[in-house]
Design an enzyme around this catalytic site. Structure first.
Site, PDB file in Angstrom:
ATOM      1  CB  SER A   1      55.362  75.458  17.350  1.00 54.06           C
ATOM      2  OG  SER A   1      55.128  74.313  16.560  1.00 54.06           O
TER       3      SER A   1
ATOM      4  CB  VAL B   1      57.051  74.896  11.436  1.00 56.19           C
ATOM      5  CG1 VAL B   1      57.104  73.868  10.303  1.00 56.19           C
ATOM      6  CG2 VAL B   1      58.094  75.986  11.209  1.00 56.19           C
ATOM      7  CB  CYS B   2      53.347  72.434  14.549  1.00 54.84           C
ATOM      8  SG  CYS B   2      54.915  71.666  15.016  1.00 54.84           S
ATOM      9  CB  SER B   3      50.346  76.725  13.540  1.00 53.12           C
ATOM     10  OG  SER B   3      50.330  76.438  14.933  1.00 53.12           O
TER      11      SER B   3
ATOM     12  CG  LEU C   1      49.531  68.677  12.577  1.00 57.25           C
ATOM     13  CD1 LEU C   1      49.052  67.328  12.134  1.00 57.25           C
ATOM     14  CD2 LEU C   1      51.014  68.802  12.378  1.00 57.25           C
TER      15      LEU C   1
END
Length: 151
Positions: free
Chosen positions: A42, A44-46, A49
């Site tokens: 996704s 934002v997660c990309s 992290l």
């Protein structure tokens, strides 16, 4: 529900490292930063992290390990980590049991909230930040690192 000042709920989850990770195995020698995030791949997660992964040495120098957790499988985690250069252990909480224990499961959507918990070397939760919306990313690795160093 807050876990601040409470013993962190223990768990053992499958990891991208190949071996299961047990939270209590760090007790006595490492601070643990748990980064709950909604979904691999996704937008934002990309961002989130890989930023934590890029600061892994700084966290290590501060005596901490960073663990990413969500409901995706180890196989999805590995593909995502390879594509985005994420070197952190990513843990598969496919039943959301650990997310529920930490109060960050969104059961109706089958995902976790975006949240960060810092667990000290004695296994006590010393910091928790839960974003208001899954698309929010206000708690950055630099801020978390400052809190780890202050322990």
């Amino acid at each position: 529900m807050t876990l601040l000042g409470q013993p962190a709920p223990d768990f053992t989850l499958p990891s991208t490292g190949g071996e299961p990770v047990t939270l209590s195995s760090y007790r006595g020698h490492r601070t643990v930063v748990l980064v709950f995030y909604p979904m691999d791949f996704s937008p934002v997660c990309s961002m989130q992290l890989p930023e934590y992964s890029g600061r892994q040495d700084d966290f290590g120098d501060a005596g901490a390990v960073v663990l990413g957790i969500n409901r995706d499988s180890v196989y999805t985690h590995r593909a995502w980590a390879a594509e985005y250069g994420i070197e952190l252990p990513l843990l598969a909480d496919m039943t959301l049991t650990v997310a529920r224990d930490y109060g960050v499961a969104i059961d109706e959507r089958g995902i976790t909230q975006r949240a960060v918990f810092i667990i000290d070397k004695e296994g006590v939760v010393r910091y928790e930040a839960i974003e208001a919306k899954t698309g929010d990313y206000t708690v950055r690795p630099e801020q978390v690192l400052e809190r780890v160093r202050a322990l």
